[in-house]
Scaffold this motif. Structure first.
Motif, PDB file in Angstrom:
ATOM      1  N   ASN A 315       0.817  -1.214   0.000  1.00 20.28           N
ATOM      2  CA  ASN A 315       0.000   0.000   0.000  1.00 20.28           C
ATOM      3  C   ASN A 315       0.848   1.260   0.000  1.00 20.28           C
ATOM      4  N   TYR A 316       2.039   1.163   0.546  1.00 12.89           N
ATOM      5  CA  TYR A 316       2.956   2.298   0.534  1.00 12.89           C
ATOM      6  C   TYR A 316       4.389   1.766   0.642  1.00 12.89           C
ATOM      7  N   GLY A 317       5.346   2.663   0.410  1.00 13.30           N
ATOM      8  CA  GLY A 317       6.741   2.262   0.477  1.00 13.30           C
ATOM      9  C   GLY A 317       7.357   1.942  -0.874  1.00 13.30           C
ATOM     10  N   LEU A 318       6.526   1.930  -1.938  1.00 15.94           N
ATOM     11  CA  LEU A 318       7.060   1.647  -3.272  1.00 15.94           C
ATOM     12  C   LEU A 318       7.843   2.851  -3.788  1.00 15.94           C
ATOM     13  N   VAL A 319       8.928   2.574  -4.494  1.00 18.32           N
ATOM     14  CA  VAL A 319       9.848   3.622  -4.930  1.00 18.32           C
ATOM     15  C   VAL A 319       9.563   4.037  -6.372  1.00 18.32           C
ATOM     16  N   GLU A 320       9.484   5.342  -6.593  1.00 18.93           N
ATOM     17  CA  GLU A 320       9.392   5.904  -7.938  1.00 18.93           C
ATOM     18  C   GLU A 320      10.590   6.819  -8.163  1.00 18.93           C
ATOM     19  N   PRO A 321      11.126   6.870  -9.383  1.00 15.14           N
ATOM     20  CA  PRO A 321      12.251   7.774  -9.649  1.00 15.14           C
ATOM     21  C   PRO A 321      11.884   9.228  -9.355  1.00 15.14           C
ATOM     22  N   VAL A 322      12.827   9.967  -8.794  1.00 15.87           N
ATOM     23  CA  VAL A 322      12.622  11.401  -8.571  1.00 15.87           C
ATOM     24  C   VAL A 322      12.816  12.122  -9.901  1.00 15.87           C
ATOM     25  N   PRO A 323      11.807  12.876 -10.382  1.00 14.48           N
ATOM     26  CA  PRO A 323      11.956  13.582 -11.663  1.00 14.48           C
ATOM     27  C   PRO A 323      13.199  14.455 -11.667  1.00 14.48           C
ATOM     28  N   PHE A 324      13.930  14.407 -12.778  1.00 12.78           N
ATOM     29  CA  PHE A 324      15.194  15.136 -12.875  1.00 12.78           C
ATOM     30  C   PHE A 324      15.149  16.135 -14.021  1.00 12.78           C
ATOM     31  N   GLU A 325      15.741  17.283 -13.790  1.00 10.75           N
ATOM     32  CA  GLU A 325      15.941  18.275 -14.843  1.00 10.75           C
ATOM     33  C   GLU A 325      17.338  18.853 -14.691  1.00 10.75           C
ATOM     34  N   PHE A 326      17.957  19.152 -15.814  1.00  8.86           N
ATOM     35  CA  PHE A 326      19.252  19.815 -15.753  1.00  8.86           C
ATOM     36  C   PHE A 326      19.077  21.221 -15.183  1.00  8.86           C
ATOM     37  N   PRO A 327      20.113  21.778 -14.567  1.00 10.27           N
ATOM     38  CA  PRO A 327      20.001  23.138 -14.018  1.00 10.27           C
ATOM     39  C   PRO A 327      19.799  24.146 -15.139  1.00 10.27           C
ATOM     40  N   PRO A 328      19.274  25.336 -14.805  1.00 15.11           N
ATOM     41  CA  PRO A 328      19.112  26.378 -15.833  1.00 15.11           C
ATOM     42  C   PRO A 328      20.458  26.751 -16.442  1.00 15.11           C
ATOM     43  N   THR A 329      20.402  27.243 -17.642  1.00 18.24           N
ATOM     44  CA  THR A 329      21.625  27.694 -18.311  1.00 18.24           C
ATOM     45  C   THR A 329      22.287  28.796 -17.495  1.00 18.24           C
ATOM     46  N   SER A 330      23.605  28.722 -17.368  1.00 11.17           N
ATOM     47  CA  SER A 330      24.357  29.707 -16.591  1.00 11.17           C
ATOM     48  C   SER A 330      24.106  31.121 -17.107  1.00 11.17           C
ATOM     49  N   ALA A 331      24.052  32.057 -16.151  1.00  8.45           N
ATOM     50  CA  ALA A 331      23.844  33.465 -16.517  1.00  8.45           C
ATOM     51  C   ALA A 331      24.998  34.006 -17.351  1.00  8.45           C
ATOM     52  N   GLN A 332      26.118  33.301 -17.373  1.00 12.60           N
ATOM     53  CA  GLN A 332      27.251  33.741 -18.204  1.00 12.60           C
ATOM     54  C   GLN A 332      26.930  33.669 -19.688  1.00 12.60           C
ATOM     55  N   TRP A 333      25.936  32.823 -20.018  1.00 11.60           N
ATOM     56  CA  TRP A 333      25.577  32.689 -21.422  1.00 11.60           C
ATOM     57  C   TRP A 333      24.630  33.822 -21.832  1.00 11.60           C
ATOM     58  N   THR A 334      25.114  34.698 -22.673  1.00 11.88           N
ATOM     59  CA  THR A 334      24.311  35.790 -23.235  1.00 11.88           C
ATOM     60  C   THR A 334      24.439  35.721 -24.757  1.00 11.88           C
ATOM     61  N   PRO A 335      23.564  36.395 -25.485  1.00 13.29           N
ATOM     62  CA  PRO A 335      23.718  36.419 -26.950  1.00 13.29           C
ATOM     63  C   PRO A 335      25.101  36.901 -27.383  1.00 13.29           C
ATOM     64  N   GLU A 336      25.660  37.860 -26.616  1.00 12.94           N
ATOM     65  CA  GLU A 336      26.988  38.373 -26.954  1.00 12.94           C
ATOM     66  C   GLU A 336      28.058  37.297 -26.754  1.00 12.94           C
ATOM     67  N   THR A 337      27.908  36.499 -25.657  1.00 17.28           N
ATOM     68  CA  THR A 337      28.873  35.425 -25.412  1.00 17.28           C
ATOM     69  C   THR A 337      28.793  34.390 -26.525  1.00 17.28           C
ATOM     70  N   LEU A 338      27.565  34.008 -26.888  1.00 14.59           N
ATOM     71  CA  LEU A 338      27.395  33.018 -27.954  1.00 14.59           C
ATOM     72  C   LEU A 338      27.964  33.529 -29.275  1.00 14.59           C
ATOM     73  N   ALA A 339      27.757  34.817 -29.535  1.00 12.93           N
ATOM     74  CA  ALA A 339      28.283  35.403 -30.782  1.00 12.93           C
ATOM     75  C   ALA A 339      29.802  35.404 -30.800  1.00 12.93           C
ATOM     76  N   ALA A 340      30.423  35.326 -29.616  1.00 13.34           N
ATOM     77  CA  ALA A 340      31.890  35.325 -29.538  1.00 13.34           C
ATOM     78  C   ALA A 340      32.488  33.981 -29.937  1.00 13.34           C
ATOM     79  N   PHE A 341      31.633  32.991 -30.182  1.00 10.05           N
ATOM     80  CA  PHE A 341      32.089  31.714 -30.755  1.00 10.05           C
ATOM     81  C   PHE A 341      31.803  31.767 -32.259  1.00 10.05           C
TER      82      PHE A 341
END
Length: 379
Positions: A315-341
């Protein structure tokens, strides 16, 4: 204490410099590359650091993956991929081809949660990222669907083992313990079936571990189901259930020996030397003898020829995976930074691709010395 959970070897990876000469045209892009290099190195160091805890691992992983997001996804939250999506190849070893110790309650909760998080990570990769690979995973390789699914299920099963140990320690109702053990045995059976079509040379050891755990927890289920039957004055059926538990426990013992003799990836653990394993043998023996005594003096019931069918649902105690998401993109990434590649300045001789003859050194895993076996319990 002897180890309890089977583990395949840690995946090793070739060094990545994140040096894109000519492509990087500004200081912000250069800083991204430097931070990627250092955060990846830090994350890899923690894999073999015995002082590492889950919070340290999560912080290091978030630091690295928040930076890596700019190489994967568009910065405008669209479904488009980053223009840098294929600028870097990564090389990893393959785990096949190429523990519940005596712990405190807090440690048990940490083990339990970590295994659920691991299941969620494997599930997320299987559903959201592996299908996007430009080269499908080869059969039997780590990113192939059968192996990823087996890892998801094994993580769930091992997390449930912690739940069972806790339920036994707190003396929960035998019916609940039997149901949890039965569900856990089914997890191990499902994981074993998932690997059944793999090449035995690579999967035999892993499958032997899954099979012995399936037998062990089915024995647990029959043992505690027998206690439930006895409490309901069904002594004859209880005896037959305990006899089945005795048979399955003996089979699990034999499989432990076979597992130890089977060659394959990963260190060999010793479940049969663990007090948690041995305690079940004594419990089955003592409970069966009690049932036989009471049947001889009180119940005089016939013992069925067939073992009772286990149709147990927890009735209880069964295990389900904890939903996972990658962290948000770092604030260092801006359009200007991307354009520098500037990919138009990428050298024709792409040195970022690993050389065919390049070998990846295996991870030197820490040598955790077995400690005195004080048993598998949660205090």
């Amino acid at each position: 204490m002897t180890h309890w959970f089977h583990r395949n070897p840690l995946k090793a990876t070739a060094p990545v410099s994140f040096n894109y000469y000519g492509v990087v045209t500004g200081p912000s892009a250069s800083k991204i590359c430097n931070d990627l290099r250092s955060s990846r190195a830090r994350l890899l160091e923690l894999f073999t650091d015995l002082s590492c805890n889950p919070e340290m691992m999560k912080n290091a992983a978030d630091s690295y993956f928040s930076l890596l997001q700019g190489f994967i996804n568009s910065l405008d939250d669209s479904t488009q991929e980053s223009k840098l999506r294929y600028i870097q190849n990564f090389k990893w070893t393959d785990t096949l081809q190429g523990q519940v110790p005596s712990i405190t309650e807090d440690e048990a909760k940490e083990v339990h949660r970590s295994l659920k998080i691991a299941a969620g990570i494997f599930k997320h990769l299987k559903e959201s990222h592996i299908p996007k690979l430009i080269t499908p995973a080869e059969k039997g390789r780590d990113l192939e669907s059968r192996l990823i699914e087996a890892y998801v299920i094994q993580c769930q099963a091992e997390a449930q083992e912690v739940t069972i140990a806790r339920a036994i320690e707190l003396k929960h109702a035998p019916g609940l313990i039997a149901a949890l053990a039965y569900e856990t045995a089914n997890f191990y059976q499902k994981a074993d079936h998932t690997l059944s079509s793999l090449e035995p040379a690579y999967s035999a050891k892993w499958r032997k571990y899954l099979h012995l755990k399936m037998c062990f927890y089915t024995a647990y289920a029959y043992c505690y189901h027998g206690q439930t039957l006895l409490a309901s004055d069904k002594c004859g059926e209880a005896i037959r259930s305990l006899q089945e538990a005795e048979k399955l426990y003996a089979k699990a013992e034999a499989l432990c020996k076979e597992y130890g003799e089977t060659k394959g990836p990963g260190p060999t653990v010793k479940p049969s030397g663990h007090l948690f394993f041995r305690k079940l043998g004594n419990l089955v023996k003592n409970t069966l003898e009690k049932c036989q005594r009471e049947n001889g003096f009180i119940y005089f019931q016939k013992i069925p020829t067939e073992a009772p069918q286990l149709e147990l649902k927890a009735n209880y105690g069964l295990v389900e995976p904890v939903p996972f998401e990658f962290p948000p993109t770092s604030a260092q990434w801006t359009p200007e930074t991307l354009a520098a590649f500037d990919l138009t300045k990428r050298p024709k001789d792409d040195s970022t691709k690993p050389k065919p003859e390049e070998e990846v050194k295996p991870v030197k895993e820490p040598d955790i010395k077995p400690q005195k076996d004080t048993g598998c319990y949660i205090s």
